[in-house]
Design a protein around this motif. Structure first.
Motif, PDB file in Angstrom:
ATOM      1  N   GLY A 169      19.765  -7.845  10.268  1.00  0.00           N
ATOM      2  CA  GLY A 169      18.372  -7.887   9.835  1.00  0.00           C
ATOM      3  C   GLY A 169      17.540  -6.705  10.315  1.00  0.00           C
ATOM      4  N   SER A 170      17.434  -6.556  11.620  1.00  0.00           N
ATOM      5  CA  SER A 170      16.608  -5.473  12.170  1.00  0.00           C
ATOM      6  C   SER A 170      17.152  -4.074  11.870  1.00  0.00           C
ATOM      7  N   PRO A 171      18.459  -3.838  11.991  1.00  0.00           N
ATOM      8  CA  PRO A 171      18.938  -2.492  11.628  1.00  0.00           C
ATOM      9  C   PRO A 171      18.643  -2.116  10.172  1.00  0.00           C
ATOM     10  N   CYS A 172      18.787  -3.067   9.250  1.00  0.00           N
ATOM     11  CA  CYS A 172      18.493  -2.766   7.841  1.00  0.00           C
ATOM     12  C   CYS A 172      17.003  -2.462   7.643  1.00  0.00           C
ATOM     13  N   TRP A 173      16.148  -3.278   8.257  1.00  0.00           N
ATOM     14  CA  TRP A 173      14.714  -3.025   8.136  1.00  0.00           C
ATOM     15  C   TRP A 173      14.324  -1.708   8.808  1.00  0.00           C
ATOM     16  N   LEU A 174      14.953  -1.377   9.922  1.00  0.00           N
ATOM     17  CA  LEU A 174      14.666  -0.123  10.628  1.00  0.00           C
ATOM     18  C   LEU A 174      14.904   1.083   9.718  1.00  0.00           C
ATOM     19  N   ILE A 175      16.032   1.095   9.066  1.00  0.00           N
ATOM     20  CA  ILE A 175      16.358   2.202   8.155  1.00  0.00           C
ATOM     21  C   ILE A 175      15.395   2.217   6.970  1.00  0.00           C
TER      22      ILE A 175
ATOM     23  N   PHE B  73      15.293  -8.838  -5.500  1.00  0.00           N
ATOM     24  CA  PHE B  73      16.106  -7.623  -5.395  1.00  0.00           C
ATOM     25  C   PHE B  73      16.295  -6.985  -6.774  1.00  0.00           C
ATOM     26  N   ILE B  74      16.644  -7.785  -7.747  1.00  0.00           N
ATOM     27  CA  ILE B  74      16.894  -7.288  -9.102  1.00  0.00           C
ATOM     28  C   ILE B  74      15.601  -6.805  -9.761  1.00  0.00           C
ATOM     29  N   LEU B  75      14.543  -7.612  -9.649  1.00  0.00           N
ATOM     30  CA  LEU B  75      13.288  -7.307 -10.345  1.00  0.00           C
ATOM     31  C   LEU B  75      12.514  -6.131  -9.738  1.00  0.00           C
ATOM     32  N   THR B  76      12.741  -5.855  -8.466  1.00  0.00           N
ATOM     33  CA  THR B  76      11.992  -4.770  -7.814  1.00  0.00           C
ATOM     34  C   THR B  76      12.889  -3.603  -7.447  1.00  0.00           C
ATOM     35  N   TRP B  77      14.023  -3.506  -8.085  1.00  0.00           N
ATOM     36  CA  TRP B  77      14.998  -2.454  -7.784  1.00  0.00           C
ATOM     37  C   TRP B  77      14.317  -1.085  -7.777  1.00  0.00           C
TER      38      TRP B  77
ATOM     39  N   LEU C 190       0.814  -1.211   0.000  1.00  0.00           N
ATOM     40  CA  LEU C 190       0.000   0.000   0.000  1.00  0.00           C
ATOM     41  C   LEU C 190       0.852   1.268   0.000  1.00  0.00           C
ATOM     42  N   LEU C 191       2.061   1.183   0.542  1.00  0.00           N
ATOM     43  CA  LEU C 191       2.979   2.325   0.545  1.00  0.00           C
ATOM     44  C   LEU C 191       3.796   2.431  -0.748  1.00  0.00           C
ATOM     45  N   GLY C 192       3.668   1.423  -1.629  1.00  0.00           N
ATOM     46  CA  GLY C 192       4.429   1.432  -2.875  1.00  0.00           C
ATOM     47  C   GLY C 192       5.867   0.980  -2.705  1.00  0.00           C
ATOM     48  N   ALA C 193       6.164   0.331  -1.601  1.00  0.00           N
ATOM     49  CA  ALA C 193       7.520  -0.162  -1.316  1.00  0.00           C
ATOM     50  C   ALA C 193       7.631  -1.606  -1.797  1.00  0.00           C
ATOM     51  N   PHE C 194       7.676  -1.767  -3.100  1.00  0.00           N
ATOM     52  CA  PHE C 194       7.585  -3.095  -3.701  1.00  0.00           C
ATOM     53  C   PHE C 194       8.824  -3.952  -3.461  1.00  0.00           C
ATOM     54  N   SER C 195       9.978  -3.345  -3.347  1.00  0.00           N
ATOM     55  CA  SER C 195      11.200  -4.102  -3.070  1.00  0.00           C
ATOM     56  C   SER C 195      11.094  -4.785  -1.704  1.00  0.00           C
ATOM     57  N   GLY C 196      10.670  -4.033  -0.720  1.00  0.00           N
ATOM     58  CA  GLY C 196      10.488  -4.610   0.616  1.00  0.00           C
ATOM     59  C   GLY C 196       9.377  -5.634   0.636  1.00  0.00           C
TER      60      GLY C 196
ATOM     61  N   GLY D  94      16.228   1.584  -6.522  1.00  0.00           N
ATOM     62  CA  GLY D  94      17.385   2.393  -6.163  1.00  0.00           C
ATOM     63  C   GLY D  94      18.135   1.775  -4.992  1.00  0.00           C
ATOM     64  N   PRO D  95      19.159   2.473  -4.516  1.00  0.00           N
ATOM     65  CA  PRO D  95      20.000   1.943  -3.434  1.00  0.00           C
ATOM     66  C   PRO D  95      19.219   1.537  -2.184  1.00  0.00           C
ATOM     67  N   LEU D  96      18.050   2.105  -1.990  1.00  0.00           N
ATOM     68  CA  LEU D  96      17.214   1.741  -0.847  1.00  0.00           C
ATOM     69  C   LEU D  96      16.873   0.248  -0.853  1.00  0.00           C
ATOM     70  N   SER D  97      16.799  -0.336  -2.037  1.00  0.00           N
ATOM     71  CA  SER D  97      16.493  -1.766  -2.159  1.00  0.00           C
ATOM     72  C   SER D  97      17.570  -2.659  -1.558  1.00  0.00           C
ATOM     73  N   LEU D  98      18.760  -2.122  -1.368  1.00  0.00           N
ATOM     74  CA  LEU D  98      19.838  -2.905  -0.751  1.00  0.00           C
ATOM     75  C   LEU D  98      19.522  -3.280   0.701  1.00  0.00           C
ATOM     76  N   LEU D  99      18.767  -2.439   1.373  1.00  0.00           N
ATOM     77  CA  LEU D  99      18.490  -2.684   2.794  1.00  0.00           C
ATOM     78  C   LEU D  99      17.652  -3.943   3.038  1.00  0.00           C
TER      79      LEU D  99
END
Length: 173
Positions: free
Chosen positions: A127-133, A88-92, A42-48, A94-99
């Protein structure tokens, strides 16, 4: 409404780290992850969201870790790592997808150890620090709260059960 979905997810994650059994930990995390997956879509954060779909399948299978030998196989772990790499590749986005990618790779490797100590360590240091950011960057208030609470909850579980005992053979699924 979108933020409320995240707060429901938070409740499941709070419960997950207060349970000694890894099997129940995975069940609670599966339910929490389903809530956050919906919120991320719903937030449009498809990579996550794509990574969360993989996490739901991974955690559902890990609940049968001791029952089904093929799940314990390194090949099953590799299949998940390949899935997460493809997501990761298909929903890139930007760099935010690395988290979320770093989070799922580190926790998948930790979860396949069948060791509560390593599972919590993988979540605590990566895990948690990456998701937190990631949550902060996409605007998931519940996600930020969840990861902050999760980090604290992991520390409480380590104190509650003892670090060395978590590494014992009876700490698994």
């Amino acid at each position: 409404m979108i933020q409320a979905i995240g707060f429901v997810g938070v409740l499941f994650f709070i419960i997950s780290y207060q349970i000694k059994s890894n099997k129940m930990l995975f069940l609670m995390q599966l339910l929490g992850t389903a809530m956050f997956c919906s919120q991320f879509m719903l937030l449009g954060a498809f990579s996550g969201a794509a990574n969360l779909i993989g996490i739901m399948v991974r955690n559902a299978l890990l609940m049968k870790y001791r029952d089904w030998a093929w799940i314990r196989s390194k090949w099953t772990e590799i299949v998940f790592l390949v899935f997460f790499t493809a997501a990761f590749i298909l929903t890139w986005q930007g760099p935010l997808s690395l988290l979320p990618y770093a989070a799922v790779v580190s926790t998948t490797i930790a979860y396949w150890t069948d060791n509560a100590q390593k599972i919590r360590l993988g979540n605590l240091v990566c895990g948690s620090p990456c998701w937190l950011i990631y949550d902060a960057m996409i605007g998931s208030i519940g996600g930020v709260l969840n990861e902050a609470i999760t980090l604290g909850s992991i520390i409480v579980s380590i104190w509650r059960y003892g670090w060395k005992k978590m590494g014992s053979s009876d700490s698994g699924f």
